[in-house]
Design a protein around this motif. Structure first.
Motif, PDB file in Angstrom:
ATOM      1  N   PHE A  92       0.852  -1.199   0.000  1.00 52.35           N
ATOM      2  CA  PHE A  92       0.000   0.000   0.000  1.00 52.35           C
ATOM      3  C   PHE A  92       0.888   1.251   0.000  1.00 52.35           C
ATOM      4  CE2 PHE A  92      -2.298   3.334   2.392  1.00 52.35           C
ATOM      5  CZ  PHE A  92      -3.375   3.499   1.535  1.00 52.35           C
ATOM      6  N   CYS A  93       0.618   2.161  -0.947  1.00 52.80           N
ATOM      7  CA  CYS A  93       1.475   3.339  -1.113  1.00 52.80           C
ATOM      8  C   CYS A  93       0.879   4.552  -0.417  1.00 52.80           C
ATOM      9  CB  CYS A  93       1.647   3.650  -2.600  1.00 52.80           C
ATOM     10  SG  CYS A  93       2.463   2.317  -3.498  1.00 52.80           S
ATOM     11  N   LEU A  94       1.709   5.266   0.303  1.00 56.78           N
ATOM     12  CA  LEU A  94       1.260   6.499   0.954  1.00 56.78           C
ATOM     13  C   LEU A  94       1.570   7.732   0.106  1.00 56.78           C
ATOM     14  CD1 LEU A  94       1.625   4.342   3.388  1.00 56.78           C
ATOM     15  CD2 LEU A  94       1.145   6.356   4.758  1.00 56.78           C
ATOM     16  N   PHE A  95       1.799   7.505  -1.178  1.00 59.10           N
ATOM     17  CA  PHE A  95       2.037   8.624  -2.092  1.00 59.10           C
ATOM     18  C   PHE A  95       1.164   8.421  -3.330  1.00 59.10           C
ATOM     19  CE2 PHE A  95       4.915   6.426  -5.166  1.00 59.10           C
ATOM     20  CZ  PHE A  95       5.156   5.264  -4.458  1.00 59.10           C
ATOM     21  N   HIS A  96       0.905   9.520  -4.040  1.00 57.81           N
ATOM     22  CA  HIS A  96       0.064   9.464  -5.231  1.00 57.81           C
ATOM     23  C   HIS A  96       0.922   8.960  -6.389  1.00 57.81           C
ATOM     24  CE1 HIS A  96      -2.921  11.633  -8.102  1.00 57.81           C
ATOM     25  NE2 HIS A  96      -3.067  10.326  -8.096  1.00 57.81           N
ATOM     26  N   ALA A 110      -9.292   9.166   2.154  1.00 54.53           N
ATOM     27  CA  ALA A 110      -8.392  10.268   2.540  1.00 54.53           C
ATOM     28  C   ALA A 110      -8.112  11.173   1.343  1.00 54.53           C
ATOM     29  CB  ALA A 110      -7.078   9.718   3.104  1.00 54.53           C
ATOM     30  N   ARG A 111      -7.934  10.572   0.180  1.00 54.37           N
ATOM     31  CA  ARG A 111      -7.558  11.306  -1.052  1.00 54.37           C
ATOM     32  C   ARG A 111      -6.404  12.277  -0.809  1.00 54.37           C
ATOM     33  NH1 ARG A 111      -9.849  10.057  -5.441  1.00 54.37           N
ATOM     34  NH2 ARG A 111      -9.031  11.874  -6.534  1.00 54.37           N
ATOM     35  N   ARG A 112      -5.382  11.756  -0.134  1.00 53.20           N
ATOM     36  CA  ARG A 112      -4.217  12.601   0.185  1.00 53.20           C
ATOM     37  C   ARG A 112      -2.923  11.873  -0.131  1.00 53.20           C
ATOM     38  NH1 ARG A 112      -5.352  14.052   6.327  1.00 53.20           N
ATOM     39  NH2 ARG A 112      -3.220  14.844   6.243  1.00 53.20           N
ATOM     40  N   ASP A 113      -1.929  12.683  -0.503  1.00 54.76           N
ATOM     41  CA  ASP A 113      -0.576  12.184  -0.740  1.00 54.76           C
ATOM     42  C   ASP A 113       0.237  12.491   0.525  1.00 54.76           C
ATOM     43  OD1 ASP A 113       2.171  12.028  -1.393  1.00 54.76           O
ATOM     44  OD2 ASP A 113       1.760  12.433  -3.513  1.00 54.76           O
ATOM     45  N   LEU A 114       0.340  11.499   1.407  1.00 52.39           N
ATOM     46  CA  LEU A 114       0.920  11.756   2.730  1.00 52.39           C
ATOM     47  C   LEU A 114       2.432  11.942   2.669  1.00 52.39           C
ATOM     48  CD1 LEU A 114      -1.230   9.276   4.845  1.00 52.39           C
ATOM     49  CD2 LEU A 114      -1.693  11.663   4.292  1.00 52.39           C
ATOM     50  N   ILE A 115       3.064  11.281   1.714  1.00 51.62           N
ATOM     51  CA  ILE A 115       4.513  11.465   1.549  1.00 51.62           C
ATOM     52  C   ILE A 115       4.784  12.904   1.086  1.00 51.62           C
ATOM     53  CG2 ILE A 115       6.462  10.808   0.043  1.00 51.62           C
ATOM     54  CD1 ILE A 115       6.084   8.909   2.414  1.00 51.62           C
TER      55      ILE A 115
END
Ligand code: JFZ
Length: 312
Positions: A92-96, A110-115
């Motif tokens: 699972f990726c925490l970036f877009h 969430a629709r967020r790029d957390l990285i």
């Protein structure tokens, strides 16, 4: 060059962040604590089926994940940089990313790029920024299926997938000071290709020894260990607050803050005084909020370090 590495090396104490889908089950499956394995690996030790695990994407809103809070805590703790999991073994990726929809932007509410958010917060506040990237992937269909051990080989298609993701990570988020590759058993040519890619895209980025086959800018010691011999490469010791897990475990017996502060300060001194770099982990909760116990421990360490902060 040496001076570039010395920059990275001048920072001897950093924050590690393990956050992902696994932070939601938090070490519990079917109402029972999963005692085997780390909680960030609950897919393989407790849940077993990928679709059951993937269902956590629907709950992943990261509503209390605040990169500014994480950076503020790192500063308070006396740390100079933050390294976060962009992709753990679960895939699972925490970036877009364009490579898969199994990511926090496209695949969750969430629709967020957390990285991206953390990279910006680190850069804005003058902290270093690093990325943890798992070379094994329990979600990518063309990878070796997940097994009872983590050092699986990397198929050619999986290697290309990792190359594409690393390219994104090193071109979209500004300066990346450290790439903390983890696990997998790569062919020498695969390690070499990733190593060269990192240095082509970000010449100053330091690569961890877990890329394998001696393609490394620094060595990673086992949890809380330090070498009893002279190291040629720079080295780092990664440490979790409790050795049983890196990802959040809701049922963890935590004990006294002061006991933990003393224990971690002793480890920090042992590592730094021997020339190493100490990477102390936090595992935010399912909603991304910082665990209060971890907040207190890191704040108290920061207070103890204040008088010598210039030296660290
Ligand atoms: C790896 C991961 O499998 C784990 O989930 C976590 O992310 C950790 C930081 O890295 O686990 C390891 C790998 C190697 C050692 C310890 C933990 N080691 O060499 O002692």
């Amino acid at each position: 060059s040496f001076s570039l590495k010395a920059d990275w090396w001048g920072d001897k104490y950093s924050m590690f962040v393990h956050y992902g889908l696994y932070s939601i089950p938090a070490g519990v499956w079917n109402g029972n604590p999963v005692k085997e394995g780390y909680s960030e690996q609950i897919l393989t030790f407790g849940i077993g089926f990928s679709d059951w695990y993937e269902a956590y994407t629907r709950e992943f809103d990261a509503k209390n994940f605040d990169a500014e809070d994480i950076v503020a805590l790192a500063k308070k703790a006396g740390m100079r940089s933050v390294v976060m999991t962009a992709k753990h073994h679960d895939g699972f990726c925490l970036f877009h990313t364009q490579t898969t929809s199994y990511n926090s932007f496209d695949g969750t509410p969430a629709r967020r790029d957390l990285i991206g958010e953390l990279a910006e917060a680190c850069h804005r506040n003058g902290l270093g920024f690093g990325i943890y990237f798992s070379l094994i992937d329990w979600h990518f269909p063309a990878a070796v299926p997940f097994s009872s051990h983590n050092a699986d080989p990397i198929t050619p298609a999986h290697h290309e997938y990792n190359m594409a993701q690393v390219t994104e990570l090193l071109t979209k988020y500004g300066a990346v000071d450290e790439l903390w590759f983890d696990m997998g058993s790569l062919l020498p040519a695969q390690s070499e290709e990733l190593y060269r890619l990192v240095h082509k895209l970000q010449p100053k980025c330091m690569v961890s020894g877990r890329l394998g086959n001696d393609y490394a800018d620094f060595c990673v010691m086992p949890d809380n260990q330090f070498p009893d011999y002279d190291m040629i490469l720079p080295w780092q010791t990664a440490a979790s607050i409790f050795p049983e897990t890196w990802g959040y475990r809701s049922w963890q017996e935590r004990g006294e803050v002061s006991t933990k502060v003393n224990e971690k300060l002793e480890d920090l001194v042992n590592v730094v005084s021997r020339g190493g770099k100490y990477l102390l982990n936090i595992g935010p909760m399912g909603d991304g909020g910082i665990v209060p116990f971890e907040y207190e421990v890191l704040s108290a360490i920061g207070k103890e370090l204040e008088p010598i902060s210039e030296a660290i």
